[in-house]
Design a protein around this motif. Sequence first.
Motif, PDB file in Angstrom:
ATOM      1  N   THR A 168      43.390   0.128   5.770  1.00 11.86           N
ATOM      2  CA  THR A 168      44.690   0.413   6.387  1.00 11.86           C
ATOM      3  C   THR A 168      44.748   1.807   6.998  1.00 11.86           C
ATOM      4  O   THR A 168      45.816   2.234   7.438  1.00 11.86           O
ATOM      5  CB  THR A 168      45.816   0.294   5.340  1.00 11.86           C
ATOM      6  OG1 THR A 168      45.578   1.246   4.307  1.00 11.86           O
ATOM      7  CG2 THR A 168      45.904  -1.101   4.769  1.00 11.86           C
ATOM      8  N   ASN A 169      43.613   2.518   7.013  1.00  5.97           N
ATOM      9  CA  ASN A 169      43.557   3.892   7.501  1.00  5.97           C
ATOM     10  C   ASN A 169      44.557   4.779   6.741  1.00  5.97           C
ATOM     11  O   ASN A 169      45.250   5.608   7.322  1.00  5.97           O
ATOM     12  CB  ASN A 169      43.786   3.973   9.012  1.00  5.97           C
ATOM     13  CG  ASN A 169      43.285   5.294   9.569  1.00  5.97           C
ATOM     14  OD1 ASN A 169      42.301   5.843   9.100  1.00  5.97           O
ATOM     15  ND2 ASN A 169      43.984   5.811  10.563  1.00  5.97           N
ATOM     16  N   ALA A 170      44.633   4.562   5.436  1.00 12.57           N
ATOM     17  CA  ALA A 170      45.564   5.309   4.589  1.00 12.57           C
ATOM     18  C   ALA A 170      45.105   6.752   4.419  1.00 12.57           C
ATOM     19  O   ALA A 170      43.912   7.050   4.438  1.00 12.57           O
ATOM     20  CB  ALA A 170      45.677   4.651   3.221  1.00 12.57           C
ATOM     21  N   LYS A 171      46.058   7.611   4.240  1.00  5.63           N
ATOM     22  CA  LYS A 171      45.760   8.997   3.889  1.00  5.63           C
ATOM     23  C   LYS A 171      45.538   9.053   2.388  1.00  5.63           C
ATOM     24  O   LYS A 171      46.301   8.484   1.616  1.00  5.63           O
ATOM     25  CB  LYS A 171      46.912   9.921   4.280  1.00  5.63           C
ATOM     26  CG  LYS A 171      46.632  11.385   3.978  1.00  5.63           C
ATOM     27  CD  LYS A 171      47.695  12.292   4.553  1.00  5.63           C
ATOM     28  CE  LYS A 171      47.328  13.748   4.323  1.00  5.63           C
ATOM     29  NZ  LYS A 171      48.310  14.657   4.967  1.00  5.63           N
ATOM     30  N   ILE A 172      44.477   9.755   1.990  1.00  5.78           N
ATOM     31  CA  ILE A 172      44.142   9.901   0.569  1.00  5.78           C
ATOM     32  C   ILE A 172      44.601  11.284   0.114  1.00  5.78           C
ATOM     33  O   ILE A 172      44.185  12.297   0.661  1.00  5.78           O
ATOM     34  CB  ILE A 172      42.622   9.746   0.325  1.00  5.78           C
ATOM     35  CG1 ILE A 172      42.065   8.477   0.974  1.00  5.78           C
ATOM     36  CG2 ILE A 172      42.314   9.828  -1.166  1.00  5.78           C
ATOM     37  CD1 ILE A 172      42.575   7.182   0.419  1.00  5.78           C
ATOM     38  N   TRP A 173      45.454  11.306  -0.883  1.00  2.00           N
ATOM     39  CA  TRP A 173      45.939  12.555  -1.473  1.00  2.00           C
ATOM     40  C   TRP A 173      45.204  12.743  -2.794  1.00  2.00           C
ATOM     41  O   TRP A 173      45.338  11.928  -3.695  1.00  2.00           O
ATOM     42  CB  TRP A 173      47.438  12.473  -1.728  1.00  2.00           C
ATOM     43  CG  TRP A 173      48.254  12.259  -0.500  1.00  2.00           C
ATOM     44  CD1 TRP A 173      48.504  11.073   0.128  1.00  2.00           C
ATOM     45  CD2 TRP A 173      48.906  13.251   0.269  1.00  2.00           C
ATOM     46  NE1 TRP A 173      49.284  11.272   1.231  1.00  2.00           N
ATOM     47  CE2 TRP A 173      49.559  12.612   1.336  1.00  2.00           C
ATOM     48  CE3 TRP A 173      49.034  14.635   0.147  1.00  2.00           C
ATOM     49  CZ2 TRP A 173      50.299  13.296   2.282  1.00  2.00           C
ATOM     50  CZ3 TRP A 173      49.784  15.319   1.090  1.00  2.00           C
ATOM     51  CH2 TRP A 173      50.398  14.654   2.144  1.00  2.00           C
ATOM     52  N   VAL A 174      44.411  13.785  -2.909  1.00  2.68           N
ATOM     53  CA  VAL A 174      43.662  14.076  -4.134  1.00  2.68           C
ATOM     54  C   VAL A 174      44.475  15.087  -4.936  1.00  2.68           C
ATOM     55  O   VAL A 174      44.699  16.209  -4.489  1.00  2.68           O
ATOM     56  CB  VAL A 174      42.258  14.633  -3.815  1.00  2.68           C
ATOM     57  CG1 VAL A 174      41.505  14.931  -5.105  1.00  2.68           C
ATOM     58  CG2 VAL A 174      41.479  13.668  -2.936  1.00  2.68           C
ATOM     59  N   LEU A 175      44.915  14.676  -6.121  1.00  2.00           N
ATOM     60  CA  LEU A 175      45.779  15.511  -6.945  1.00  2.00           C
ATOM     61  C   LEU A 175      45.084  15.898  -8.243  1.00  2.00           C
ATOM     62  O   LEU A 175      44.528  15.053  -8.941  1.00  2.00           O
ATOM     63  CB  LEU A 175      47.068  14.754  -7.286  1.00  2.00           C
ATOM     64  CG  LEU A 175      48.002  15.419  -8.295  1.00  2.00           C
ATOM     65  CD1 LEU A 175      48.651  16.658  -7.697  1.00  2.00           C
ATOM     66  CD2 LEU A 175      49.059  14.442  -8.763  1.00  2.00           C
ATOM     67  N   HIS A 176      45.135  17.187  -8.540  1.00  2.00           N
ATOM     68  CA  HIS A 176      44.696  17.668  -9.849  1.00  2.00           C
ATOM     69  C   HIS A 176      45.843  18.494 -10.422  1.00  2.00           C
ATOM     70  O   HIS A 176      46.395  19.355  -9.734  1.00  2.00           O
ATOM     71  CB  HIS A 176      43.439  18.525  -9.744  1.00  2.00           C
ATOM     72  CG  HIS A 176      43.021  19.119 -11.057  1.00  2.00           C
ATOM     73  ND1 HIS A 176      42.480  18.355 -12.066  1.00  2.00           N
ATOM     74  CD2 HIS A 176      43.098  20.383 -11.529  1.00  2.00           C
ATOM     75  CE1 HIS A 176      42.231  19.141 -13.109  1.00  2.00           C
ATOM     76  NE2 HIS A 176      42.600  20.369 -12.805  1.00  2.00           N
ATOM     77  N   VAL A 177      46.200  18.217 -11.651  1.00  5.99           N
ATOM     78  CA  VAL A 177      47.283  18.950 -12.304  1.00  5.99           C
ATOM     79  C   VAL A 177      46.664  20.000 -13.211  1.00  5.99           C
ATOM     80  O   VAL A 177      45.859  19.695 -14.081  1.00  5.99           O
ATOM     81  CB  VAL A 177      48.205  17.997 -13.096  1.00  5.99           C
ATOM     82  CG1 VAL A 177      49.331  18.785 -13.751  1.00  5.99           C
ATOM     83  CG2 VAL A 177      48.754  16.907 -12.180  1.00  5.99           C
ATOM     84  N   PRO A 237      42.068  10.346   6.798  1.00  9.85           N
ATOM     85  CA  PRO A 237      42.844  11.567   6.560  1.00  9.85           C
ATOM     86  C   PRO A 237      42.944  11.824   5.054  1.00  9.85           C
ATOM     87  O   PRO A 237      43.073  10.882   4.270  1.00  9.85           O
ATOM     88  CB  PRO A 237      44.211  11.264   7.172  1.00  9.85           C
ATOM     89  CG  PRO A 237      44.271   9.793   7.338  1.00  9.85           C
ATOM     90  CD  PRO A 237      42.868   9.272   7.380  1.00  9.85           C
ATOM     91  N   ALA A 238      42.867  13.075   4.668  1.00 13.64           N
ATOM     92  CA  ALA A 238      42.920  13.421   3.245  1.00 13.64           C
ATOM     93  C   ALA A 238      43.479  14.816   3.065  1.00 13.64           C
ATOM     94  O   ALA A 238      43.380  15.655   3.958  1.00 13.64           O
ATOM     95  CB  ALA A 238      41.529  13.323   2.630  1.00 13.64           C
ATOM     96  N   GLU A 239      44.047  15.021   1.892  1.00  4.19           N
ATOM     97  CA  GLU A 239      44.569  16.342   1.545  1.00  4.19           C
ATOM     98  C   GLU A 239      44.416  16.546   0.044  1.00  4.19           C
ATOM     99  O   GLU A 239      44.669  15.639  -0.741  1.00  4.19           O
ATOM    100  CB  GLU A 239      46.045  16.442   1.939  1.00  4.19           C
ATOM    101  CG  GLU A 239      46.612  17.827   1.783  1.00  4.19           C
ATOM    102  CD  GLU A 239      47.989  17.958   2.399  1.00  4.19           C
ATOM    103  OE1 GLU A 239      48.770  18.772   1.866  1.00  4.19           O
ATOM    104  OE2 GLU A 239      48.286  17.262   3.378  1.00  4.19           O
ATOM    105  N   GLY A 240      44.007  17.744  -0.337  1.00  2.76           N
ATOM    106  CA  GLY A 240      43.884  18.091  -1.744  1.00  2.76           C
ATOM    107  C   GLY A 240      45.117  18.834  -2.221  1.00  2.76           C
ATOM    108  O   GLY A 240      45.648  19.673  -1.495  1.00  2.76           O
ATOM    109  N   ILE A 241      45.564  18.508  -3.415  1.00  6.89           N
ATOM    110  CA  ILE A 241      46.758  19.134  -3.982  1.00  6.89           C
ATOM    111  C   ILE A 241      46.448  19.600  -5.398  1.00  6.89           C
ATOM    112  O   ILE A 241      45.979  18.818  -6.224  1.00  6.89           O
ATOM    113  CB  ILE A 241      47.932  18.136  -4.063  1.00  6.89           C
ATOM    114  CG1 ILE A 241      48.226  17.510  -2.707  1.00  6.89           C
ATOM    115  CG2 ILE A 241      49.170  18.808  -4.631  1.00  6.89           C
ATOM    116  CD1 ILE A 241      49.143  16.304  -2.807  1.00  6.89           C
ATOM    117  N   LEU A 242      46.733  20.860  -5.658  1.00  5.38           N
ATOM    118  CA  LEU A 242      46.652  21.388  -7.021  1.00  5.38           C
ATOM    119  C   LEU A 242      48.068  21.768  -7.396  1.00  5.38           C
ATOM    120  O   LEU A 242      48.732  22.516  -6.683  1.00  5.38           O
ATOM    121  CB  LEU A 242      45.736  22.615  -7.076  1.00  5.38           C
ATOM    122  CG  LEU A 242      45.596  23.274  -8.433  1.00  5.38           C
ATOM    123  CD1 LEU A 242      44.896  22.343  -9.419  1.00  5.38           C
ATOM    124  CD2 LEU A 242      44.812  24.569  -8.311  1.00  5.38           C
TER     125      LEU A 242
END
Length: 146
Positions: free
Chosen positions: A28-37, A84-89
């Motif tokens: 689906t050409n989804a954006k992947i959000w990589v989350l680390h808490v 598309p992707a984005e990393g989140i801390l």
Amino acid sequence: MKNILVAIAKPENAEKLIAHAVNIGKHTNAKIWVLHVSEPNPDDFLALEAGPQYIYDQRTEERKKEAAFVRKCAEEIIQKYDLPAEGILIEGSIPKAIKKKVEENDIELVVAGHKRKGFLYDMFTTNKKKDLIDELNIPLLAVPIG
């Protein structure tokens, strides 16, 4: 599905979790959000008062490494899979952080690791008032790890 969140607790499980998210996201050409808490940030005044300087320095260095790892994961998704992707801390409680990011970024699927008495076990047993799943009202893909 346009937004998938991958919740990564430990770097050694990241590749497996990301692979599942990418596998779904490619269709689906989804954006992947990589989350680390992460643990709360020691940059505030009270944290400096809480203990010796070396503990503050150690925690700050650890947080820098975590941020670099999350960015690297997102960059690899972009380069290897052309998604598309984005990393989140983010700091704090894992369920609260996931809920916040799901709401802010219109996440439609959460991919998380599961092992006996691990992240998912804690999610279902420590929050007696409401299950995170019920609060999110979106699918959760529980990937068996170690």
